[in-house]
Design an enzyme around this catalytic site. Sequence first.
Site, PDB file in Angstrom:
ATOM      1  N   ARG A 110       0.844  -1.200   0.000  1.00 42.09           N
ATOM      2  CA  ARG A 110       0.000   0.000   0.000  1.00 42.09           C
ATOM      3  C   ARG A 110       0.880   1.251   0.000  1.00 42.09           C
ATOM      4  O   ARG A 110       0.577   2.226  -0.694  1.00 42.09           O
ATOM      5  CB  ARG A 110      -0.922   0.001   1.212  1.00 42.09           C
ATOM      6  N   CYS A 168      -0.513   6.537   8.941  1.00 37.97           N
ATOM      7  CA  CYS A 168      -0.901   5.248   8.348  1.00 37.97           C
ATOM      8  C   CYS A 168      -1.988   5.563   7.333  1.00 37.97           C
ATOM      9  O   CYS A 168      -1.864   6.515   6.575  1.00 37.97           O
ATOM     10  CB  CYS A 168      -1.365   4.257   9.420  1.00 37.97           C
TER      11      CYS A 168
END
Length: 280
Positions: free
Chosen positions: A180, A236
């Site tokens: 990701r 994040c």
Amino acid sequence: MSVVVSTAWLAERMQHYPDQTVVVDTRFQLQDEDAGRKAYLEGHIPQAVYLDLNKDLSAKAAKHGGSHPLPDMEAFAAKIGHIGIDHDTTVVVYGQGNDMFAARLWWLLDYAGHGDVHLLNGGFDEWLKEGRPVTTAIPALNAKTFEPVIRENAAVGIEDVQLKLAHQSAALIDSRARERYLGQTEPMYRRAGHIPGAKNFVWTDVLDDEGYWKNTDELAEHFASLNQDEEIIVSCGSGVSACPNVLALRSAGFTNVKLYPGSFSDWISYDANEVETKDE
């Protein structure tokens, strides 16, 4: 006293200091938001109360602020007091295993000024593995008053991140899975990649091969490439999986560590913000 505690420590604490201890179950699944509460109702550590990531530990997502914005802290404090927590209460938080949701509550309580909050190493899985008692009984609540003392310097907003990256006055880390971070896949958001300048420290790497928290020496080695004198901003996707990294950095001796609660989901809500896909 370490933030991370064992099941044996918790069992002894509950036996000798039940009126001064609150246990909180934070099990949750991002793909099934009702799964955590259902699991709690099917069995939990005795006297544990349940708090939900979406309903209790986050505000409702809006255009900006990320997909799990911080809750209104006055409302959060009232909720925390309602379940029996004040500044004299020892709080022990657990998830399914050592997951990110327990660390999210640890961070919120720390941000609100509570100084005695712990994570159960191994979580509910470890409790079960050791054959410790489980119940379906919902505990009676002994409401208290929790007065928040917000640690304003523990969190940063998007303006701070933009400014500090522009001036290279802080290090930014991204806690998400590497694929990701590199933009190879993105299951949740409309843009893939990471905030330019962010270095990748996958949050699960603070755990050992068996899924338990690494000790302080191992964590110090893990973060050895970072400068302890520099401000560290932890991000994040939405400010949840960053929380284990915040705890790990502080355990490793880093003192100037801040959470970017909005994280990547907030960053990409501003179309002008660039996104990077190369390793940094």
